[in-house]
Structure formats: C-alpha cells, structure tokens
Design an enzyme around this catalytic site. Structure first.
Site: not given
Lengths: 426, 143
Positions: B64, B101
């Site tokens: 991701s 993230k």
C-alpha cells in the site's frame, strides 16, 4: 537558593510484559504473563493478569488449562529483547541526570536537583520520554534518600492520583504519615519476610513504626543494614551506591572509579576485570548467562560532556566463561568517547540459568546444545513421560502439544535482522 | 557473537553497516600514501540513526505504500522521538497492528493515506484516537 540533591528512582512498569507490548500492540489491555526460564512460572504479570488473581511465581501448568477462557497470553522470557530495551531506557535516562546508577534490568537511581516544581516537571519529562521514545511505561519516585525514593515510586504506581510521578516532599505531610501508618514494613526496600516477623515481634508493624524507632537501638537488635533503612526513612541518605547484586535473574557489577578514566584502553581494562569477576560469581552460584549488558557514565560533578554509552550483547550460548564474557563486555569500547571523563562503569548479566554439562569453553559449538535441544528433551520427558519426544528417528509419535514452548517466544525484534517487527502496508 | 548497539546488528566480526572507503595500509615495507588520509569507514549508524535509544528497524509487508517508494519486504528506520506532522510517513497502531501510512492532518481530523490507488485511506475523526508508534525516516529498499 541552593537545594540538597535528591534521588529519583525510575522503573519500568511490568517490564517484561511492557517490552513485549511495545512491539505487539494487540497485547495492550489483555492479561499477559511472561514465564521464567523453561516456561516454569509467571515472573511478570500485566495489571490485567494480576486482576485475574494470578500470583507471582504461579506455575504455568496450573494456569494453562484456564488460559483460553481468560484470554491470557503467556510468553517465554525474551531476554534479548528485554536487555536491549533496558539499555535504551538507561541511555535515555542518562540524558536527564549526569549521575545514574543502573540498579537492575528495569530500574535506576538518578541524582536530581531543583525546586519541587522543577523536580516534578523533570519526573514527568522522563516518564513521557521513555514512554514515547523507547515505548515502555515507567513510574518515578523522587525523595531525599534511596529508600524513600523507592517508596515514593511505589505510591506513584499504586495511586492513580499521582499520575505515575511522586515527589516525596511535595506530598502533604499528613498524607505521607497516613500512608506510612497504613503500609506494612514489608513494603520497604530491603525488608524481607523473616525480618518482618522479627520486627513485628518488637511491635513494629508499619513503615511509620519503623521510621519512629531509634536507629542505634535497631542496630543493636538487628544490624547496620536495618539501621541504614531506618535512617533513610528518616531522610538521612546512607545506602551506599553501586554494590554487587544478585537478583532473581541478573547479576550486576558496577563501580565508581577513584580517578576518572578518559581512554578506551582504560575502560577496556575495567571491562576485562568485570568480565572475569562476573565469570567467577556465575561459577560460584552454578549459573550461566545468556545476555551481557555493559555501560559507563560520566560523573555528576561534571555536568558538561556527559556520556552514558551502553550495549546489550546476546552471548552465543549460556556461559560463565571469562573469555567470552570479557570479549562481550568489550563491545562497549567503540562507544567510548576518548577524552571524556568516565566516573563509573559496569556490566550486568541476565537470562541466568543453572550450569548445564557443557564444556566451559567450547570452540566448536554444538548447535543442539546452543538451542537447548537437550534441555528441551529432558523437560518434555519429565513432564509428559518417556517416549513423548525424541530426536530424529527416535522421534515423534504424536501426542501432547509440546511445541507450544517454542510458540511462546516472541521475536527478538531489536537484535535479529530476520526477526524485525512487521508493519502492515495494507 | 552478535553485538547489538542500540538497533545496530553486527555479526561475527562482519560489520553489516560499514563500507570501506579508503585503501588499507599495504603490508610490506612502504607506508601507504593513503594511510594518513584514512579516517575510519563510513558508519551508516552515524548517518542514518540520529537518536540511538529511540530508533527501531521494522520490516514492511504489503504494497500500500509503493507510491512512496516503500515496497513489500523493505526495511524502514523508524524514529519514535520525532513529532509526526502533516506528510510524515508514520507507523500507526490500527486494530492492534503496526501499520505504515502517510499522515495527513486536515481540519476534519487525521487521514492515514495509502500511497497506492488500490488501497483505501483511513479516516480518524479525532486526532487523539490515533496512536502513532513512530515516524519513518528512511526506507532500505531492496534493489
């Protein structure tokens, strides 16, 4: 206004469980215990585990049947992880005081100075920094003596109103007296069970009782050690720093130098002496160590150029060998800054276990010995009977879930490249 | 014997993080003219790890964060002492797991942004609900 130096006692809450939680947040809020060597019994309990009524030292075989129902997580001792986290905590604390004594794997005494407001702020700053930077929670007690600092820390831990930091002199006298009058003498650092009974026989039951006695009388009835405790409770610092100590699972050598040492060569010599002393002490107690931590520090008289290097070294096998221990202690040397005046140094050996029947110095390590296959076989056989386990062709016939032993060891997150913590990118 | 100095790992005398940048002295007779200029090897610890007690190395699983140059299997250097700000690549605690993230701080709270269109962003309405484990400072990408 010049103030008398005070002593801060800092220790990590439920150290082993907290170190595990730092890398495995799913353990947060769950009952967690860490088991002793060979997964014998609980040596660390998270507050949730304590709330279940699990006692210190409770054997795992008694807890195991109910673990699932309780949601209890049991972990094997991961001393490599704990050793590294300990070294980090100590290094960080060293930045807050030029005078630090590593007392055990999870606690330290620091010399501190300032107004009550400054001392409270310092305590909170240390607590916040260790929590944030290293990732484990600590409590802080600050008082005029070591004994009182330990006691203040205990209050900080057990009384949420303190927010984890207790400055003895800032607590109203009435509150202090009330607490001391309600706590048993057993709660004091250095007063053990047998001593408690003897004190009780003299009508000394609470901390307040002991603080109220005449130190000289107590010396005559007991010894100088108990007298010092009384003096410390009365606010007179008299517990000498830096003694050799053997604890539940660690052995520490730490000394101040008569003259500061300013060279790597000098520290090398000190580390060599400690390495050999540690070897001798381990041998005397019939123990071997698996982890060595070495550290050094500058003096509190010299607040400039402070340096608190420390290293944690996993040993290749459990050992009491002076050559291996000394070599391991030398891992500190690259971190020594030439020219800085080091006032003290020490080593701590942890993950102690009884001496096996290995040769004291094995140049050709037996990988099975290193991985304790022998011990494991013996343990499993003892617990589940002969034939429950065997090597190779002597091997498995199905049966009990002996593999659990391995499953309970968490990764050595900070000391092994192939066991790093995993972060999800999902 | 593995030697650990903070997060460093040095194995059996082989320094993983050292690179030789000057010739070693020649063995016989002549002093090497380079000898006087040899002032130690590049120590990646010195350059990549600013705060030894606060720095950890973690390994990435998943894709991701590919847009940020962070691939599955890469190692990240994470400094827990750094204050996360808008745009920091952070390790956050999500559902009991460490998750990587990009942090976006907006007037409506925080967003944990994926750097790969195939993965969703995660909104955290109250910033105080967000537990940031550390701030990534370097990615050790496998080439």
């Amino acid at each position: 206004m010049r103030r008398m130096p005070q002593i801060a006692h800092v220790d990590v809450n439920c150290f082993y469980a907290s170190a595990e939680r730092a890398f495995n947040p799913s353990l947060e809020g769950r009952p967690v215990i860490v088991l002793s060597n060979n997964d014998g019994c609980a040596v660390t309990r998270s507050p949730e585990a304590k709330a279940l009524g699990i006692a210190m030292g409770e054997p795992w075989f008694k807890l195991a049947p109910r673990a699932k129902e309780w949601g209890l997580v049991a972990l094997s001792s991961n001393y490599e992880l704990y050793g590294d986290i300990s070294a980090r905590v100590m290094e960080l604390l060293g930045r807050y005081s030029a005078w630090l004594e590593v007392y055990s794997i999870d606690e330290a005494f620091l010399g501190v100075k300032g107004t009550p407001t400054e001392l409270l702020a310092l305590g909170r700053a240390m607590k916040a920094a260790v929590r944030r930077n290293v990732g484990v929670p600590v409590c802080v007690g600050i008082a005029p003596t070591k004994t009182l600092a330990k006691l203040a820390n205990k209050w900080a831990k057990n009384n949420p109103a303190f927010g984890g930091v207790c400055h003895w002199d800032s607590v109203p006298a009435a509150v202090r007296e009330d607490l001391m009058g309600r706590l048993s003498v057993e709660e004091i650092w250095g007063i053990a069970g047998r001593l408690t009974r003897r004190l009780n026989a003299l009508g000394i039951f609470t901390i307040a009782d002991l603080a109220g006695v005449d130190p000289v009388t107590i010396r005559d009835k007991f010894n100088v050690v108990v007298m010092r405790t009384v003096l410390e409770l009365q606010g007179t610092p008299c517990i000498p720093m830096e003694e050799e100590r053997i604890g539940r699972d660690q052995l520490i050598f730490s000394r101040s130098f008569a003259k500061p040492i300013t060279t790597t060569a000098g520290i090398r010599q000190v580390m060599s002496v400690y390495g050999q002393q540690a070897a001798a002490r381990l041998a005397k107690h019939g123990l071997q160590a698996k982890i060595l931590t070495a550290f050094a520090g500058t003096s509190h008289f010299n607040p400039k150029d402070t340096s608190y290097p420390s290293v944690c070294v996993p040993l290749p096998m459990p050992t009491a060998d002076p050559v291996i221990l000394t070599k391991a202690a030398h891992a500190l040397l690259p971190r020594i800054v030439e020219g800085i005046r080091y006032a003290r140094a020490g080593i701590m050996v942890t993950d102690l276990r009884p001496t096996g029947n290995q040769a004291p110095l094995s140049l050709f390590e037996n990988p099975h010995e290193e991985r304790h296959i022998g011990e494991l076989l013996e343990d499993v056989t003892r617990r589940y009977g002969r034939g429950s386990i065997g090597l190779g062709f002597a091997g498995i016939r199905g049966g009990p879930d002996w593999t659990m032993k391995g499953d309970m060891l968490s990764p050595r997150y900070t000391t092994h490249w192939d066991e790093l913590p995993l972060v999800k990118a999902a | 014997m593995g030697v650990i100095i903070g997060p460093r790992v040095i194995d059996a005398g082989v320094s993983l993080l050292s690179v030789l940048v000057a010739p070693v002295p020649v063995a016989a007779g002549y002093p090497s003219p380079a000898q006087d200029y040899f002032d130690g090897r590049i120590d990646l610890n010195e350059h990549l790890i600013k705060d030894i007690s606060s720095t950890y190395v973690v390994r990435v699983t998943g894709e991701s964060m590919e847009g940020a140059g962070i691939s599955d299997g890469d190692e990240l250097i994470v400094n827990r002492a750094l204050e996360p700000t808008d745009g920091s690549v952070v390790v956050a605690v999500l559902d009991g797991e460490l998750t990587i993230k990009r942090l976006r701080i907006t007037p409506d709270g925080a967003v944990l942004q994926a750097e790969n269109p195939k993965f969703p962003d995660i909104r955290v309405p109250a910033l105080s609900d967000l537990v940031i484990w550390g701030v990534a400072t370097r990615c050790l990408h496998h080439v």
